[in-house]
Scaffold this motif. Structure first.
Motif, PDB file in Angstrom:
ATOM      1  N   GLY A  82     -26.794 -12.194  30.693  1.00 60.02           N
ATOM      2  CA  GLY A  82     -26.433 -13.601  30.679  1.00 60.02           C
ATOM      3  C   GLY A  82     -25.847 -14.054  31.996  1.00 60.02           C
ATOM      4  N   ASP A  83     -24.768 -14.805  31.926  1.00 61.98           N
ATOM      5  CA  ASP A  83     -24.181 -15.410  33.120  1.00 61.98           C
ATOM      6  C   ASP A  83     -23.557 -14.404  34.065  1.00 61.98           C
ATOM      7  N   GLN A  84     -23.388 -13.157  33.623  1.00 60.57           N
ATOM      8  CA  GLN A  84     -22.834 -12.156  34.540  1.00 60.57           C
ATOM      9  C   GLN A  84     -23.838 -11.761  35.624  1.00 60.57           C
ATOM     10  N   PHE A  85     -25.085 -12.191  35.486  1.00 59.58           N
ATOM     11  CA  PHE A  85     -26.092 -11.997  36.532  1.00 59.58           C
ATOM     12  C   PHE A  85     -26.216 -13.289  37.340  1.00 59.58           C
ATOM     13  N   ASP A  86     -26.311 -13.157  38.666  1.00 57.40           N
ATOM     14  CA  ASP A  86     -26.311 -14.358  39.517  1.00 57.40           C
ATOM     15  C   ASP A  86     -27.691 -14.952  39.728  1.00 57.40           C
ATOM     16  N   ASP A  87     -28.710 -14.379  39.094  1.00 53.38           N
ATOM     17  CA  ASP A  87     -30.064 -14.913  39.155  1.00 53.38           C
ATOM     18  C   ASP A  87     -30.607 -14.980  37.734  1.00 53.38           C
ATOM     19  N   PRO A  88     -31.081 -16.134  37.285  1.00 55.48           N
ATOM     20  CA  PRO A  88     -31.568 -16.249  35.907  1.00 55.48           C
ATOM     21  C   PRO A  88     -32.749 -15.338  35.600  1.00 55.48           C
ATOM     22  N   ALA A  89     -33.456 -14.900  36.653  1.00 55.55           N
ATOM     23  CA  ALA A  89     -34.563 -13.969  36.443  1.00 55.55           C
ATOM     24  C   ALA A  89     -34.055 -12.573  36.088  1.00 55.55           C
ATOM     25  N   ILE A  90     -32.769 -12.308  36.279  1.00 59.50           N
ATOM     26  CA  ILE A  90     -32.108 -11.019  36.045  1.00 59.50           C
ATOM     27  C   ILE A  90     -32.585  -9.967  37.049  1.00 59.50           C
ATOM     28  N   ALA A  91     -33.904  -9.756  37.133  1.00 64.29           N
ATOM     29  CA  ALA A  91     -34.474  -8.765  38.057  1.00 64.29           C
ATOM     30  C   ALA A  91     -35.626  -9.426  38.822  1.00 64.29           C
ATOM     31  N   HIS A  96     -41.845  -8.970  50.976  1.00 61.49           N
ATOM     32  CA  HIS A  96     -41.485  -8.949  52.396  1.00 61.49           C
ATOM     33  C   HIS A  96     -42.427  -7.989  53.088  1.00 61.49           C
ATOM     34  N   GLY A  97     -43.140  -8.500  54.077  1.00 66.58           N
ATOM     35  CA  GLY A  97     -44.205  -7.695  54.666  1.00 66.58           C
ATOM     36  C   GLY A  97     -45.294  -7.507  53.637  1.00 66.58           C
ATOM     37  N   ASN A  98     -45.797  -6.287  53.526  1.00 68.54           N
ATOM     38  CA  ASN A  98     -46.865  -6.043  52.546  1.00 68.54           C
ATOM     39  C   ASN A  98     -46.358  -5.286  51.321  1.00 68.54           C
ATOM     40  N   GLN A  99     -45.035  -5.348  51.083  1.00 65.39           N
ATOM     41  CA  GLN A  99     -44.470  -4.669  49.922  1.00 65.39           C
ATOM     42  C   GLN A  99     -43.635  -5.650  49.088  1.00 65.39           C
ATOM     43  N   TYR A 100     -43.611  -5.385  47.796  1.00 60.92           N
ATOM     44  CA  TYR A 100     -42.780  -6.167  46.871  1.00 60.92           C
ATOM     45  C   TYR A 100     -41.462  -5.418  46.654  1.00 60.92           C
ATOM     46  N   TYR A 101     -40.411  -6.185  46.412  1.00 54.17           N
ATOM     47  CA  TYR A 101     -39.096  -5.584  46.190  1.00 54.17           C
ATOM     48  C   TYR A 101     -38.543  -6.075  44.858  1.00 54.17           C
ATOM     49  N   LEU A 102     -38.309  -5.133  43.952  1.00 51.69           N
ATOM     50  CA  LEU A 102     -37.716  -5.425  42.655  1.00 51.69           C
ATOM     51  C   LEU A 102     -36.200  -5.369  42.825  1.00 51.69           C
ATOM     52  N   GLU A 103     -35.554  -6.529  42.817  1.00 54.38           N
ATOM     53  CA  GLU A 103     -34.125  -6.617  43.111  1.00 54.38           C
ATOM     54  C   GLU A 103     -33.304  -6.402  41.837  1.00 54.38           C
ATOM     55  N   LEU A 104     -32.659  -5.250  41.769  1.00 52.55           N
ATOM     56  CA  LEU A 104     -31.892  -4.871  40.584  1.00 52.55           C
ATOM     57  C   LEU A 104     -30.385  -4.939  40.840  1.00 52.55           C
ATOM     58  N   ALA A 111     -25.411  -3.359  41.521  1.00 52.03           N
ATOM     59  CA  ALA A 111     -26.235  -2.151  41.565  1.00 52.03           C
ATOM     60  C   ALA A 111     -27.127  -2.097  40.332  1.00 52.03           C
ATOM     61  N   PHE A 112     -28.197  -1.327  40.421  1.00 52.37           N
ATOM     62  CA  PHE A 112     -29.200  -1.306  39.345  1.00 52.37           C
ATOM     63  C   PHE A 112     -28.646  -0.778  38.029  1.00 52.37           C
ATOM     64  N   LYS A 113     -27.541  -0.044  38.095  1.00 56.72           N
ATOM     65  CA  LYS A 113     -26.973   0.503  36.861  1.00 56.72           C
ATOM     66  C   LYS A 113     -26.566  -0.612  35.883  1.00 56.72           C
ATOM     67  N   ASP A 114     -26.335  -1.825  36.395  1.00 54.68           N
ATOM     68  CA  ASP A 114     -25.953  -2.933  35.517  1.00 54.68           C
ATOM     69  C   ASP A 114     -27.027  -3.239  34.482  1.00 54.68           C
ATOM     70  N   SER A 424     -35.390  -1.858  44.477  1.00 54.03           N
ATOM     71  CA  SER A 424     -34.211  -2.117  45.308  1.00 54.03           C
ATOM     72  C   SER A 424     -32.969  -2.001  44.432  1.00 54.03           C
ATOM     73  N   THR A 425     -32.178  -0.968  44.684  1.00 60.01           N
ATOM     74  CA  THR A 425     -31.171  -0.561  43.706  1.00 60.01           C
ATOM     75  C   THR A 425     -29.748  -1.037  43.975  1.00 60.01           C
ATOM     76  N   ALA A 426     -29.469  -1.593  45.154  1.00 56.68           N
ATOM     77  CA  ALA A 426     -28.086  -2.020  45.425  1.00 56.68           C
ATOM     78  C   ALA A 426     -28.062  -3.100  46.492  1.00 56.68           C
ATOM     79  N   SER A 427     -27.011  -3.898  46.455  1.00 63.21           N
ATOM     80  CA  SER A 427     -26.790  -4.912  47.481  1.00 63.21           C
ATOM     81  C   SER A 427     -26.379  -4.247  48.794  1.00 63.21           C
ATOM     82  N   PRO A 428     -26.823  -4.790  49.921  1.00 62.37           N
ATOM     83  CA  PRO A 428     -26.375  -4.229  51.201  1.00 62.37           C
ATOM     84  C   PRO A 428     -24.866  -4.302  51.375  1.00 62.37           C
ATOM     85  N   TYR A 429     -24.216  -5.218  50.670  1.00 53.48           N
ATOM     86  CA  TYR A 429     -22.761  -5.337  50.784  1.00 53.48           C
ATOM     87  C   TYR A 429     -22.021  -4.174  50.130  1.00 53.48           C
TER      88      TYR A 429
END
Length: 497
Positions: A82-91, A96-104, A111-114, A424-429
């Motif tokens: 729900g709202d604890q995710f900052d993107d309504p798509a959740i994932a 970027h370039g010729n690859q897709y990135y699944l942002e978890l 991090a993806f563990k969420d 993509s398993t974690a934020s760069p931050y």
């Protein structure tokens, strides 16, 4: 169809329901729970392409958690995503370039563990009620950095639970450590150990099945369970994002229904990529699962030689969540490679424990066709972060960089031009020092929140709220223990003395 669960190390005569397996965590014989029979899916990806993440998750989870009612599963899913995710798509899936990135990394601990640990507490508390359990659940977990924070965030102040997390004192990033030691919740506990993740994980598994400790817990109305991906309540929710990603690629017009795609997964404990394997078994058109490792390349050697050998030097890298030499979830794959032979699986796991290695048969190796494996050095990891930032204005963390670089290795080696999704398993931050060094090409000694600020100045991406909150969050956990004192530490926390 009712999905029941058995141990990887015992005959199928002893089975449990999904809710019982969620509560148990680890099987009594030290093995892992697997479905007695893999569920059969009949996914209509044209329909799934127009569904939300929550709707896709339900279509997947109803196959694995069959003793939960539809109402119970929907309640668990709605509470988790729900709202604890900052993107309504959740994932969300980006290119970027010729690859897709699944942002978890859009959840509360970036991090993806969420994606699994936001739902596990709801699956577990529902299971407590379904099974009329009166004991308090004690969640025991070892973490290489991300599981600990995500598990504590999920279980914080959840009724009838306590959680105890062990992490390697010198084996996580400064932000990972700060996230854990400031975690709120009267039922949360985190302990640094003077050892590495493998030692923490091995000891946790031993403690989970220590009959004397279990009895002492029972005497005090406690029962152990696990938040690591050995728990099916952690593992099978991860299957959903592979199915969702494939559906989203159709929705976005990148592929047609039936086109096969590849996934490159940064891999340590083997849970994330194993979820992809299950997604493929359910009928998701996945061609290859690319197992991407860092310098601790025990899995690369296994897939390429058939020998799993943990008797090697252990390295601390800039991708610490993958600094693992004993990949617990690989046991589930081994079980399938043996043709679901529990005795053969148990023997191989015994060899790993006593000799530190095992070798699978040529027949078993022939069943590894779903996988391809590679690894990168620290320099190659940093080069990938630098390249994506400068060429595509896209900033990734060191774990994602491992998967991105190994994906390119796979393309070069096989000439396979199928669409490639990098998990993509974690934020760069979460790893600002390593990312700063990679982007600027200059080694930096700053770390923690100072590094976060410098990285923000450089990339101008909003700092996640969970990181901003660390500026004023007081330290609440400062326990440190030797590996051989982990059991005593648990008894002290629970006042069993």
């Amino acid at each position: 169809m009712n999905t029941l669960y058995r141990s990887t190390r015992e005959t199928a005569s002893h089975t449990m329901t999904s809710s019982q397996a969620v509560l148990q965590g680890l099987t009594p014989d030290g093995g892992l729970f697997v479905p007695v029979t893999l569920p059969i899916a009949d996914f209509d990806f044209e329909q799934l392409a127009n569904m939300s993440y929550q709707e896709v998750a339900y279509e997947v989870l109803k196959l694995f958690f069959t003793d939960y009612t539809a109402e119970e599963l929907h309640a668990c899913i709605d509470a988790a995503y729900g709202d604890q995710f900052d993107d309504p798509a959740i994932a969300p899936v980006t290119k970027h370039g010729n690859q897709y990135y699944l942002e978890l990394f859009h959840g509360p601990t970036i991090a993806f563990k969420d994606l699994a640990l936001q739902i596990l507490p709801h699956l577990m508390t529902t299971a407590v009620k379904k099974n009329h359990l009166e004991s308090e659940i004690v969640i025991l977990a070892a973490t290489s950095g991300d599981t600990g924070k995500a598990a504590m965030a999920g279980f914080a102040d959840v009724d009838q639970t306590k959680i105890i997390v062990f992490y390697p004192k010198d084996g996580v990033s400064a932000i990972q450590k700060q996230q854990m030691i400031t975690q709120t919740g009267d039922n949360t506990n985190v302990v640094a150990i003077n050892g590495n993740f493998d030692e923490a994980q091995t000891t946790v598994k031993q403690l989970l099945n220590d009959p004397q400790l279990r009895q002492r817990l029972a005497d005090h109305q406690y029962q152990f369970s696990s938040a690591n991906s050995i728990n099916i309540g952690r593992l099978f929710p991860q299957v959903a994002y592979y199915v969702y990603t494939y559906a989203q690629l159709i929705h976005q017009g990148h592929i047609k229904n039936g086109d096969a795609v590849n996934f490159s997964v940064p891999t340590g404990n083997f849970g994330d990529i194993l979820a992809g394997y299950y997604a493929k078994q359910l009928g998701t058109p996945i061609h290859k699962l690319v197992c991407a490792s860092n310098r601790n390349n025990v899995l690369t050697d296994f897939f390429n030689t058939g020998t799993y050998d943990k008797n090697r030097e252990f390295y601390l890298t800039s991708s610490p969540s993958m600094d693992i030499l004993v990949s617990s979830n690989l046991e589930r794959l081994i079980f399938y490679l043996t043709g679901e032979d529990s005795l053969a699986t148990a023997q191989l796991m015994q060899d790993l424990q006593t000799k530190g290695s095992y070798t699978i048969t040529p027949e078993m190796r022939a069943n590894l066709a779903d996988f391809w494996a590679g690894f990168v050095t620290e320099n190659q990891d940093q080069d990938e972060i630098h390249h994506l930032n400068h060429a595509h204005h896209y900033t990734i963390d060191p774990h994602t960089a491992v998967a991105s670089a190994v994906a390119k290795q796979y393309r070069n080696a096989t000439k396979d031009q199928r669409p490639m999704v990098v998990v993509s398993t974690a934020s760069p931050y979460k790893f600002p020092q390593a990312v700063l060094t990679a982007i600027t090409g200059e080694s930096t000694t700053v770390d923690g929140l100072t590094a976060v600020d410098q990285l923000h100045d450089l990339i101008q991406t909003p700092i996640p709220p969970t990181v901003t909150a660390l500026r004023t969050a007081p330290v609440r956990h400062n326990r440190v223990a030797a590996v051989d004192k982990m059991g005593a530490t648990i008894e002290s926390i629970l006042n069993l003395n």
